[in-house]
Design a protein around this motif. Structure first.
Motif, PDB file in Angstrom:
ATOM      1  N   VAL A 107       0.883  -1.171   0.000  1.00  0.00           N
ATOM      2  CA  VAL A 107       0.000   0.000   0.000  1.00  0.00           C
ATOM      3  C   VAL A 107       0.924   1.226   0.000  1.00  0.00           C
ATOM      4  N   TYR A 108       1.056   1.848  -1.160  1.00  0.00           N
ATOM      5  CA  TYR A 108       1.967   2.989  -1.285  1.00  0.00           C
ATOM      6  C   TYR A 108       1.323   4.243  -0.717  1.00  0.00           C
ATOM      7  N   GLY A 129      -2.602   4.344  -0.932  1.00  0.00           N
ATOM      8  CA  GLY A 129      -3.025   3.423  -2.007  1.00  0.00           C
ATOM      9  C   GLY A 129      -3.404   4.249  -3.228  1.00  0.00           C
ATOM     10  N   ASN A 130      -4.581   3.984  -3.750  1.00  0.00           N
ATOM     11  CA  ASN A 130      -5.039   4.751  -4.920  1.00  0.00           C
ATOM     12  C   ASN A 130      -5.958   5.892  -4.535  1.00  0.00           C
ATOM     13  N   VAL A 131      -6.080   6.166  -3.253  1.00  0.00           N
ATOM     14  CA  VAL A 131      -7.066   7.159  -2.801  1.00  0.00           C
ATOM     15  C   VAL A 131      -6.358   8.474  -2.453  1.00  0.00           C
ATOM     16  N   PHE A 132      -6.743   9.516  -3.150  1.00  0.00           N
ATOM     17  CA  PHE A 132      -6.160  10.843  -2.920  1.00  0.00           C
ATOM     18  C   PHE A 132      -6.880  11.572  -1.794  1.00  0.00           C
ATOM     19  N   GLU A 134     -13.749   4.257  -2.538  1.00  0.00           N
ATOM     20  CA  GLU A 134     -12.476   4.478  -1.847  1.00  0.00           C
ATOM     21  C   GLU A 134     -12.175   3.330  -0.879  1.00  0.00           C
ATOM     22  N   ILE A 135     -13.208   2.822  -0.220  1.00  0.00           N
ATOM     23  CA  ILE A 135     -12.998   1.684   0.691  1.00  0.00           C
ATOM     24  C   ILE A 135     -12.543   0.478  -0.119  1.00  0.00           C
ATOM     25  N   HIS A 136     -13.186   0.254  -1.241  1.00  0.00           N
ATOM     26  CA  HIS A 136     -12.769  -0.845  -2.119  1.00  0.00           C
ATOM     27  C   HIS A 136     -11.313  -0.672  -2.529  1.00  0.00           C
ATOM     28  N   ALA A 137     -10.949   0.560  -2.868  1.00  0.00           N
ATOM     29  CA  ALA A 137      -9.596   0.808  -3.374  1.00  0.00           C
ATOM     30  C   ALA A 137      -8.551   0.469  -2.310  1.00  0.00           C
ATOM     31  N   LEU A 180      -6.023  -4.866   0.076  1.00  0.00           N
ATOM     32  CA  LEU A 180      -5.494  -5.609   1.218  1.00  0.00           C
ATOM     33  C   LEU A 180      -6.012  -7.039   1.242  1.00  0.00           C
ATOM     34  N   HIS A 181      -7.260  -7.220   0.811  1.00  0.00           N
ATOM     35  CA  HIS A 181      -7.874  -8.547   0.901  1.00  0.00           C
ATOM     36  C   HIS A 181      -7.795  -9.295  -0.428  1.00  0.00           C
TER      37      HIS A 181
END
Ligand code: URA
Length: 257
Positions: A150-151, A226-229, A246-249, A254-255
């Motif tokens: 998770v960047y 992650g992918n969420v700004f 955003e939760i999915h992202a 993670l899952h």
């Protein structure tokens, strides 16, 4: 109490998390739809349905993750946990409680504090930007594990003119005494400013990496997890719940979904 709805059911299944049956009024009050007493009335008035069938009694029990619940014909988005995006101001601790300093949790309203929320991951007191606050115990640990990739993207302003040699040093992986940091991408956006992406969460990591190339960080801000700004509409200290996407992202990654 204000009614809040989602247009679509949040049907994202989290591996290994079994939900037990719960009373329908409890399920709906946990989602801040209305108070338990208001909900009892709404159920008596026939305003609540499960899988298209009108609920007759507030004591009826369901698994909220597997049924479609609607109030006044509109589907309710069930969320087992709360996930909040906050634009953390400088000077506030990323902790739940502190005797001296204000914490990110102190900036939330009481009803969210009562859910036992805490910041998933840490930003230094002087760092600003995106902090995720949740009551999902497993999340913080997973988000910080480099194995999960998770960047996190940071913008750093430093006290020296950055060079391509610094970019190469970051890309090769910086060693600082006993500490070794994984290779990281750094992009110079102005003579003293750079974007840095890391997937570890070591203490003072970005500051230490810059220190290793002879630069001191003057200002640090996290822009993305992650992918969420970070939502640019959030003022300093502002917060909002993450959207389903955003939760999915974040969680989906993670899952492995
Ligand atoms: N790296 C740091 O040095 N500080 C932070 O707050 C976050 C990452």
């Amino acid at each position: 109490m204000q009614l809040s709805y989602c247009m679509s059911r949040f049907d994202f299944k989290q591996k290994g998390r079994n939900m037990e049956l719960q009373r329908i009024d409890k399920i709906l009050s946990s989602q801040n739809i209305a108070s338990r007493s208001e909900l009892k009335q709404m159920i008596q008035q026939g305003r609540v349905s499960v899988n298209g069938q009108t609920v007759k009694n507030a004591r009826e029990k369901y698994d909220p993750e597997t049924v479609a619940i609607a109030v006044d014909g509109r589907e309710v988005c069930f969320r087992r946990y709360v996930y909040i995006m906050m634009n953390k101001p400088a000077g506030v601790l990323s902790a739940s409680r502190d005797f001296r300093d204000k914490t990110v949790v102190d900036l939330l309203p009481r009803e969210l504090q009562r859910k036992g929320v805490f910041p998933a991951g840490r930003l230094d007191k002087d760092t600003e930007g995106f902090i995720l606050i949740t009551d999902d115990g497993g999340l913080a640990h997973q988000m910080l594990s480099p194995k999960q990739h998770v960047y996190k993207l940071y913008e750093a302003v430093v006290d020296k003119v950055l060079t391509e040699e610094d970019v190469t040093a970051f890309r090769q992986g910086i060693t600082c005494g006993e500490l070794h940091f994984l290779p990281a991408e750094m992009k110079i956006t102005a003579p003293h400013t750079a974007l840095v992406e890391i997937c570890e969460g070591k203490f003072h990591q970005v500051k230490k990496m810059f220190h290793a190339v002879g630069a001191e960080v003057l200002h640090l801000r996290r822009l993305r997890i992650g992918n969420v700004f970070l939502d640019p509409a959030l003022p300093s200290g502002g917060f909002r719940e993450l959207t389903n996407e955003e939760i999915h992202a974040i969680l989906g990654k993670l899952h492995g979904i």
